[in-house]
Structure formats: structure tokens, C-alpha cells
Design a protein around this motif. Structure first.
Motif, PDB file in Angstrom:
ATOM      1  N   GLU A  66       0.828  -1.210   0.000  1.00 31.13           N
ATOM      2  CA  GLU A  66       0.000   0.000   0.000  1.00 31.13           C
ATOM      3  C   GLU A  66       0.861   1.258   0.000  1.00 31.13           C
ATOM      4  N   THR A  67       1.937   1.223   0.762  1.00 27.61           N
ATOM      5  CA  THR A  67       2.857   2.372   0.801  1.00 27.61           C
ATOM      6  C   THR A  67       3.453   2.623  -0.582  1.00 27.61           C
ATOM      7  N   LEU A  68       3.885   1.554  -1.239  1.00 25.40           N
ATOM      8  CA  LEU A  68       4.492   1.695  -2.566  1.00 25.40           C
ATOM      9  C   LEU A  68       3.447   2.107  -3.604  1.00 25.40           C
ATOM     10  N   LEU A  69       2.207   1.629  -3.446  1.00 21.61           N
ATOM     11  CA  LEU A  69       1.133   2.039  -4.354  1.00 21.61           C
ATOM     12  C   LEU A  69       0.850   3.539  -4.235  1.00 21.61           C
ATOM     13  N   ARG A  70       0.865   4.054  -2.996  1.00 22.69           N
ATOM     14  CA  ARG A  70       0.664   5.501  -2.810  1.00 22.69           C
ATOM     15  C   ARG A  70       1.789   6.289  -3.472  1.00 22.69           C
ATOM     16  N   LEU A  71       2.987   5.762  -3.353  1.00 18.24           N
ATOM     17  CA  LEU A  71       4.137   6.414  -3.981  1.00 18.24           C
ATOM     18  C   LEU A  71       3.980   6.407  -5.498  1.00 18.24           C
ATOM     19  N   LYS A  72       3.499   5.286  -6.029  1.00 12.06           N
ATOM     20  CA  LYS A  72       3.272   5.171  -7.475  1.00 12.06           C
ATOM     21  C   LYS A  72       2.208   6.169  -7.923  1.00 12.06           C
ATOM     22  N   ALA A  73       1.124   6.258  -7.153  1.00 13.85           N
ATOM     23  CA  ALA A  73       0.037   7.177  -7.500  1.00 13.85           C
ATOM     24  C   ALA A  73       0.535   8.625  -7.530  1.00 13.85           C
ATOM     25  N   ASP A  74       1.299   9.003  -6.511  1.00 20.91           N
ATOM     26  CA  ASP A  74       1.818  10.372  -6.424  1.00 20.91           C
ATOM     27  C   ASP A  74       2.766  10.672  -7.585  1.00 20.91           C
ATOM     28  N   GLU A  75       3.630   9.703  -7.904  1.00 20.55           N
ATOM     29  CA  GLU A  75       4.617   9.939  -8.956  1.00 20.55           C
ATOM     30  C   GLU A  75       3.937  10.070 -10.322  1.00 20.55           C
ATOM     31  N   LEU A  76       2.991   9.181 -10.609  1.00 19.39           N
ATOM     32  CA  LEU A  76       2.310   9.230 -11.900  1.00 19.39           C
ATOM     33  C   LEU A  76       1.452  10.494 -12.019  1.00 19.39           C
ATOM     34  N   LYS A  77       0.828  10.908 -10.925  1.00 25.15           N
ATOM     35  CA  LYS A  77       0.034  12.139 -10.931  1.00 25.15           C
ATOM     36  C   LYS A  77       0.923  13.339 -11.243  1.00 25.15           C
ATOM     37  N   ALA A  78       2.104  13.384 -10.616  1.00 25.79           N
ATOM     38  CA  ALA A  78       3.034  14.490 -10.844  1.00 25.79           C
ATOM     39  C   ALA A  78       3.509  14.530 -12.294  1.00 25.79           C
ATOM     40  N   ARG A  79       3.552  13.348 -12.926  1.00 28.94           N
ATOM     41  CA  ARG A  79       4.003  13.294 -14.324  1.00 28.94           C
ATOM     42  C   ARG A  79       2.836  13.394 -15.294  1.00 28.94           C
ATOM     43  N   GLY A  80       1.605  13.494 -14.750  1.00 24.03           N
ATOM     44  CA  GLY A  80       0.421  13.607 -15.605  1.00 24.03           C
ATOM     45  C   GLY A  80       0.081  12.323 -16.320  1.00 24.03           C
ATOM     46  N   GLU A  81       0.419  11.171 -15.703  1.00 22.72           N
ATOM     47  CA  GLU A  81       0.157   9.871 -16.315  1.00 22.72           C
ATOM     48  C   GLU A  81      -0.951   9.154 -15.538  1.00 22.72           C
ATOM     49  N   PRO A  82      -1.725   8.292 -16.199  1.00 25.09           N
ATOM     50  CA  PRO A  82      -2.838   7.596 -15.527  1.00 25.09           C
ATOM     51  C   PRO A  82      -2.324   6.588 -14.502  1.00 25.09           C
ATOM     52  N   TYR A  83      -3.138   6.357 -13.464  1.00 26.58           N
ATOM     53  CA  TYR A  83      -2.791   5.416 -12.392  1.00 26.58           C
ATOM     54  C   TYR A  83      -3.900   4.368 -12.309  1.00 26.58           C
ATOM     55  N   ASP A  84      -3.545   3.093 -12.311  1.00 26.56           N
ATOM     56  CA  ASP A  84      -4.556   2.032 -12.372  1.00 26.56           C
ATOM     57  C   ASP A  84      -4.712   1.241 -11.067  1.00 26.56           C
ATOM     58  N   ASN A  85      -4.052   1.707  -9.978  1.00 25.56           N
ATOM     59  CA  ASN A  85      -4.184   1.070  -8.665  1.00 25.56           C
ATOM     60  C   ASN A  85      -3.714  -0.391  -8.667  1.00 25.56           C
ATOM     61  N   GLU A  86      -2.777  -0.715  -9.539  1.00 27.79           N
ATOM     62  CA  GLU A  86      -2.217  -2.069  -9.586  1.00 27.79           C
ATOM     63  C   GLU A  86      -0.717  -2.016  -9.297  1.00 27.79           C
ATOM     64  N   PHE A  87      -0.222  -3.075  -8.666  1.00 27.84           N
ATOM     65  CA  PHE A  87       1.208  -3.157  -8.364  1.00 27.84           C
ATOM     66  C   PHE A  87       1.783  -4.323  -9.157  1.00 27.84           C
ATOM     67  N   TYR A  88       2.612  -3.997 -10.155  1.00 24.94           N
ATOM     68  CA  TYR A  88       3.115  -4.999 -11.095  1.00 24.94           C
ATOM     69  C   TYR A  88       4.517  -5.471 -10.720  1.00 24.94           C
ATOM     70  N   LEU A  89       4.871  -6.593 -11.296  1.00 29.42           N
ATOM     71  CA  LEU A  89       6.203  -7.152 -11.115  1.00 29.42           C
ATOM     72  C   LEU A  89       7.284  -6.112 -11.427  1.00 29.42           C
ATOM     73  N   TRP A  90       7.066  -5.346 -12.483  1.00 28.78           N
ATOM     74  CA  TRP A  90       8.074  -4.363 -12.902  1.00 28.78           C
ATOM     75  C   TRP A  90       8.000  -3.058 -12.099  1.00 28.78           C
ATOM     76  N   ASP A  91       7.074  -2.980 -11.155  1.00 32.88           N
ATOM     77  CA  ASP A  91       6.991  -1.806 -10.278  1.00 32.88           C
ATOM     78  C   ASP A  91       7.844  -1.969  -9.022  1.00 32.88           C
ATOM     79  N   TYR A  92       8.052  -3.225  -8.599  1.00 36.29           N
ATOM     80  CA  TYR A  92       8.612  -3.450  -7.260  1.00 36.29           C
ATOM     81  C   TYR A  92       9.980  -2.806  -7.064  1.00 36.29           C
ATOM     82  N   ARG A  93      10.956  -3.174  -7.887  1.00 37.18           N
ATOM     83  CA  ARG A  93      12.314  -2.657  -7.661  1.00 37.18           C
ATOM     84  C   ARG A  93      12.368  -1.138  -7.834  1.00 37.18           C
ATOM     85  N   TYR A  94      11.574  -0.615  -8.765  1.00 41.85           N
ATOM     86  CA  TYR A  94      11.587   0.829  -9.043  1.00 41.85           C
ATOM     87  C   TYR A  94      11.051   1.614  -7.841  1.00 41.85           C
TER      88      TYR A  94
END
Length: 669
Positions: free
Chosen positions: A296-324
Motif C-alpha cells: 500500500e505504501t508503494l502504491l501511494r508512492l506510485k500514485a503520487d509519482e504518476l500524478k506528478a508526471r500527468g500519467e494515468p494510475y490504475d491502482n495495480e502493483f506490477y512485477l516491474w513496479d517493485y524494484r523501481y
């Protein structure tokens, strides 16, 4: 040391492909002759010396010749030599199957065991263990079965070894890559990009990213584009898809073999696993809430980062999201920059520093043999002596380090115990040789080879296996070094990883590649704190591998299991990450054919022992040579010559427990 010469020369590395096959066949024939002699003994002639000692010494000589020849396939730049080495290993494995199925030799062992018991001959504990294990080998091989069943077993075992060898060969020979434009690589550090092969295709500049760890892992951690990370992960996951049918066949053969031997599953045959299943279940239940919270913490970070970049957020945590996002989380919460930390760990500093720490802790000295003959110019050879060596009896053995990636070389980090240590028939010692193969980052045009902190941890871990091989002191080669139970083999090396999180050790082995300054106290504190960040997700990933391994090896019946579907299902359920396009990720799970079948749980289970050993003995003063000597005498020297729990009791002063491990995971250190 200039006046001391090792009492045993190192092996030569000038073999031709023809030599490899000829010497292997000669060694097989010589060992077969010894087995034939044992098989011809009458019941009255069968005793400890004529049977067990004869077979043990022959086996040791056989290993000395064949192990280095089989090793070429992992490291040689010559395809012809690698192919010959692979073929030689298949000959060795087939011979191993034939040897294990010899009823006449087994009968001699049984007769000898009875004669030893009736004669009242006193064996020392290691000799007694040798007798018990050798007789047990025959019973587990199915030598009590009817002849037709034994023939079928031999056929299946040979095919299984061929399939596993082909799987491993594909693993080593894999040389694929995935290509990206500079724009797609946005966020990846320049020093990493400069190491990629740059080419032009259809007027576009492309960078080829190989599947080797130093190339592709930084992309997983730094590439800003989720699409880039997705494409890279899908390529990485699918890189050994050709191994999928091989794994299916290996699993099918294991089921058939286990069934014929009277076991319900292959896992039942390999080990009694009920206790470990309970351990894994309990640990998963405890880790899952922690992992979900971290997710959940990493998902919030993903949401904030994508919002700042103006990109859509799908509330999913993918294999390629973890290390990043794990890396971003560490940077944000601890202000810890992985790329900056790397600058303090040039390989030219870290490697000798780690060797120095081990040498002082364990009372040995490494001396590089500069003009040594090796399989590749990158490989270094060391003669290892006792720190206070006075004569040749203080020689310890040889060590090779082959640390940097190249084409068709084994692509991860591992240690090969190429020669065992043991007592020869003339009473003199035969000395061990261990080779560590790793893939540290390559130098770039403007930087030396730099190591990430997790590379440092890996190197420290693998050197633990090297020292287990060097400092073991057993009578028989069968029990030398890491020849211990599979749920203990990783424990000594896992314990030694703790040094990489100790402030004074981090200071000792770090030097900035430009300023020569060690890590600051502030940076060290951040590194230490980062150890337990997202630890739930980290260990859930380990449990995913362990559960996959156990589930495919506890499958019953004739129905074929869909290993790809199981792989993807378990990863999502246990690791809490969604996969992408279905691919045969299990084709790259090398442990499952490399000796950890129905035993991968040992990586996690042995952490209990590792945490207990470190917390109880070393935590107060991890660089204390007196504690190092206690570790050397109680854990390393016995190897597998006694029960591992006996070694642990001696070292700890009590039976081991899981308190330290649970405190680490759920209470920090």
C-alpha cells in the motif's frame, strides 16, 4: 611466505576438448575397476578397509579429476570446450546412476557393515557415519527392488540427469537482450547506459540491454517509464522459455522415480518436509500483513509519482513496479541514493577489503599467484595459508575468483568446490580448491567497476561458501565443506551477510572511487536502516520460490501440471505483485535442477540458524578473531561429518531457536 611452497600443485587449465573427454572416460574406467574389485569380495573378505575405505578413496580421486573438467562449461570462453565439458558431465552423471544401481557393490557394503559390527572393531564417529551413509545410499537408490524395476529406474535417472544438464546449459549459454532508445531509458544512470551496446537500426539509435544482472537490474530500479520496465521484465522472464518443457519432463520423471521407490511424491523422497511446511506456512501468515502494508505504501508512492508526471494510475502493483518503487521509497524516506552509495564501493577496494576481513577473522592469509594458469585472464588464483604459517602443513588450499561478466559465462554468483579436502591413503592431506564465479558490474569509460551495496552483500555471502570449502577439515571427501544438510548449507554464508550492515565493517570496506574517503557515518546509518525497508515483500518473494518448488514436487498422479500457470498464480498470490504477459518464468529457476529440488525452502529455513548464530556469538564484536576461531572450529571444520544440530549446539552453547530471526523481521535489529 616466499620460502614456502604449497605441498600440492594447482590443477592445470590447458585442456583441449579431446583431453576433457579422454580424462573423464579414464577416470570412470578406473573408478569402475575399484567397484568391480569390491563386488568380487567374498562375505568374509568384506570389511571397513576393503569396502568402505576403498570406495571412499576411489570416489575422492574420481572427484579430483572430473570436477574441474565439468567446471569448464560454466566459465570457458571456448564453445568447443564448454560443449566437451557438458558432455563429460553427462558421462559422469550416467556413471553415477549406474554406480548407484549396483546391487553387487551394495551387497558388499551390507556384508562389511555386519562384519564390522560382529568383529567389535571400533570406528571413529566420522568412519561410522561413512558406513551408515553408504549403506543408506543403496536402500534409497531402490536396490531392494526387482531387477526389471531397477532397470527402469536406471533409465529414468539417466534421462533426468540429461534433462537437468540441458536446462543448466541453456541457462549458461543464454545471451539474449532487449533494445531501447535513449528516451525509453530515461532515469537509468549514465554510467550504466554507457555499458550497453549502442547500435543503429532503421535510422534509430538503440541500446541493447542484456539479461545479465549488472545490465538489466539497474533498468528495473531506475527506468522512469513503466512501459520500458514492463518490456524489460517480460523479456527477462521469458529469456529461458525453451527450458519450460525440460522442467516439465524433469518433474514427470521425478514423480515416476518417487512412485517406483515407494514414495508418495518426490518431496517425500528427498526429505521429510512436514516441519518445514509448517514453518513456511507460519512465516507466510506473519509476513502477509506486513507485505500488504508495504505494498500500500508503494502504491501511494506510485500514485503520487504518476500524478506528478500527468500519467494515468490504475491502482495495480506490477512485477516491474517493485524494484523501481522500492528504490524510490528508500530514497524518499531515508534520502539514500543507491547510485551515490555505489561510488563508495569500487570492486578494486571491496574485494581485497572483504578478503582482509575474512582473513583476520578466521586466521588465514590469501596470496595471489600472479603468473597462475587459469581458464580466462579475468580469473585470479590465490594460495591460502594459515596466518602464522611455518611449514607446508599450514597450507589451507587454493581459491579462484572469476568476478566479471562475459559471454556464455555462468550468469549469477556461485561457488564451486572443485577439489575436496580429505586424508589420503598414505595419511597425508589432500587440499581443497574453491572457485567463486560472480558477475560484478563492468568498468565504464569514465568509472572503475563499482558495486551496489547488494553486490557487496552477495560477494560476502559467496565468500562464506569459499571459506566453508577451504576451512573444513574432514577425514573423507564425502563430508567436506558444504556437504551438509540442504536446510543448513546456506546458514553459514547467510550469517556472514550481517557484516555488510555493521557500521565499522562498512567503513572498513568503502572508499569513494574519486576522493578515497570512506562512507560517512550519516550514509552508513541510512544503509543500515534500509535493511528492513520492505522486508515483508522481500521475504514473500522468497516464499513464492519455495512454495512453487514444493508444490511441483508434491504433485501426485499422472496428470501433467501446468507449471507456467502455477508460477504466475503463486507469484501473484504470495509475492503480491501482478505479472504481465504469461511467460515461462520457471524456465529461469535454475535451483530447481541444480540440487535444490524440494529444498529451496532451505534458503529461508536456514536464516533461522544464521540469525541465531550471529545474534548469540558475533553481534557484540563481529571482527573478534576469538569468535571467528570458535566459528571455524564448531561450524566450518566438521563440514557434514556430524549432525548439523550438534555443530550448532557446540557453537551456540544450546539448541538453536528462531527468536533472533523473528526479532529481525518484526522488531528490527
Amino acid at each position: 611466505m616466499s620460502n614456502l611452497t604449497p605441498p600440492q600443485p594447482p590443477p592445470v587449465w590447458t585442456h583441449t576438448p579431446e583431453d576433457v573427454l579422454r580424462l573423464t572416460k579414464e577416470a570412470i574406467e578406473k573408478d569402475r575397476q575399484v567397484q568391480d574389485q569390491v563386488a568380487k569380495l567374498s562375505v568374509s573378505e568384506s570389511n571397513f578397509d576393503t569396502v568402505f575405505l576403498a570406495l571412499a578413496h576411489s570416489d575422492a580421486l574420481f572427484q579430483e579429476i572430473t570436477e574441474p573438467l565439468s567446471f569448464y562449461q560454466n566459465v570457458s570462453p571456448s564453445k568447443e570446450l564448454r560443449d566437451a565439458s557438458n558432455e563429460a558431465e553427462q558421462l559422469v552423471r550416467d556413471f553415477g546412476v549406474e554406480s548407484s544401481m549396483r546391487v553387487d557393490v551394495y551387497n558388499a557394503k551390507v556384508a562389511a557393515q555386519k562384519n564390522i559390527e560382529s568383529s567389535g572393531r571400533k570406528l571413529n564417529p566420522e568412519e561410522q557415519r561413512l558406513v551408515e551413509k553408504m549403506v543408506q545410499d543403496g536402500a534409497r537408490a531402490g536396490l531392494g527392488l526387482p531387477e526389471e524395476d531397477r532397470k527402469q529406474l536406471t533409465t529414468w535417472k539417466k534421462e533426468l540427469s540429461q534433462v537437468c544438464l540441458e536446462f543448466s546449459k541453456n541457462f549458461n549459454e543464454e545471451n539474449g537482450f532487449v533494445s531501447f532508445t535513449l528516451e525509453q531509458l530515461k532515469g537509468v544512470p549514465e554510467d550504466v547506459i554507457s555499458g550497453y551496446v549502442k547500435r543503429t537500426e532503421d535510422g534509430k539509435e538503440l541500446y541493447d540491454v542484456t539479461h545479465k544482472t549488472p545490465d538489466i537490474f539497474p533498468l528495473f530500479k531506475y527506468a522512469q517509464s513503466a512501459e520500458t520496465r514492463r518490456l524489460a521484465y517480460e523479456s527477462f522472464e521469458a529469456r529461458l522459455e525453451l527450458n519450460s518443457p525440460l522442467l516439465d519432463r524433469a518433474l514427470e520423471l521425478r514423480r515416476e522415480i518417487a512412485s517406483l521407490l515407494g514414495y508418495k511424491t518426490w518431496a517425500d523422497y528427498v526429505t521429510e518436509i512436514k516441519m518445514h511446511l509448517q514453518f513456511l506456512t507460519d512465516l507466510e501468515q506473519k509476513l502477509r500483513p506486513l507485505g500488504l502494508e508495504e505494498r500500500e505504501t508503494l502504491l501511494r508512492l506510485k500514485a503520487d509519482e504518476l500524478k506528478a508526471r500527468g500519467e494515468p494510475y490504475d491502482n495495480e502493483f506490477y512485477l516491474w513496479d517493485y524494484r523501481y518503487y522500492d528504490r524510490l521509497h528508500v530514497e524518499k524516506t531515508l534520502s539514500l541514493d543507491d547510485a551515490l552509495v555505489k561510488e563508495y564501493f569500487p570492486a578494486s577496494v571491496v574485494v581485497p577489503a572483504i578478503l582482509g576481513i575474512y582473513q583476520n577473522l578466521l586466521g588465514v592469509r590469501f596470496y595471489e599467484v600472479k603468473e597462475a594458469q587459469t581458464w580466462h585472464p579475468d580469473a585470479q588464483m590465490f594460495a591460502v595459508w594459515a596466518a602464522d604459517a611455518k611449514d607446508e602443513s599450514d597450507f589451507v588450499g587454493y581459491c579462484y575468483l572469476d568476478l566479471f561478466p562475459r559471454a556464455s559465462k555462468y550468469s549469477h554468483a556461485a561457488v564451486w568446490p572443485l577439489l575436496p579436502g580429505y586424508v589420503r591413503p598414505d595419511g597425508k592431506r589432500s587440499y581443497p580448491l574453491a572457485a567463486m564465479v560472480a558477475n560484478l558490474a563492468k568498468p565504464t569509460p569514465d568509472r572503475p567497476a563499482l558495486m551496489r551495496h547488494d553486490d557487496v552483500v552477495t560477494f560476502f555471502h559467496e565468500m562464506g561458501h569459499v571459506f566453508h570449502g577451504l576451512l573444513s577439515r574432514t577425514q573423507f571427501s564425502r563430508f567436506h565443506g558444504t556437504s551438509v544438510a540442504r536446510d543448513f548449507v546456506e546458514a553459514p554464508s547467510q550469517m556472514l551477510e550481517n557484516w555488510c550492515w555493521e557500521p565499522k565493517v562498512l567503513e572498513k570496506m568503502s572508499r569513494h572511487y574519486k576522493t578515497q574517503e570512506p562512507l560517512s557515518a550519516e550514509l552508513i546509518e541510512k544503509i543500515v536502516k534500509s535493511r528492513y525497508v520492505n522486508v515483508g515483500l522481500f521475504y514473500l518473494r522468497q516464499l513464492f520460490f519455495a512454495w512453487f518448488d514444493l508444490q511441483v514436487h508434491t504433485h501426485k498422479g499422472k496428470d501433467k501440471q501446468d507449471a507456467t500457470a502455477l508460477w504466475n498464480h503463486l507469484r501473484e498470490r504470495i509475492s503480491l505483485v501482478k505479472g504481465g504477459k504469461i511467460s515461462a518464468g520457471q524456465g529461469s529457476f535454475g535451483h530447481i535442477v541444480g540440487g535444490y529440488d524440494a529444498g529451496y525452502y532451505g534458503y529461508t529455513y536456514s536464516l533461522v540458524f544464521a540469525a541465531d548464530m550471529y545474534s548469540t556469538v558475533f553481534k557484540k564484536d563481529p571482527l573478534d578473531p576469538a569468535r571467528g576461531n570458535r566459528y571455524r572450529e564448531s561450524i566450518l571444520q566438521p563440514g557434514g561429518s556430524r549432525e548439523e544440530l550438534d555443530s550448532l549446539r557446540e557453537f551456540l552453547g544450546r539448541p538453536p531457536n528462531s527468536d533472533a530471526f523473528m526479532k529481525e523481521l518484526f522488531g528490527g535489529s
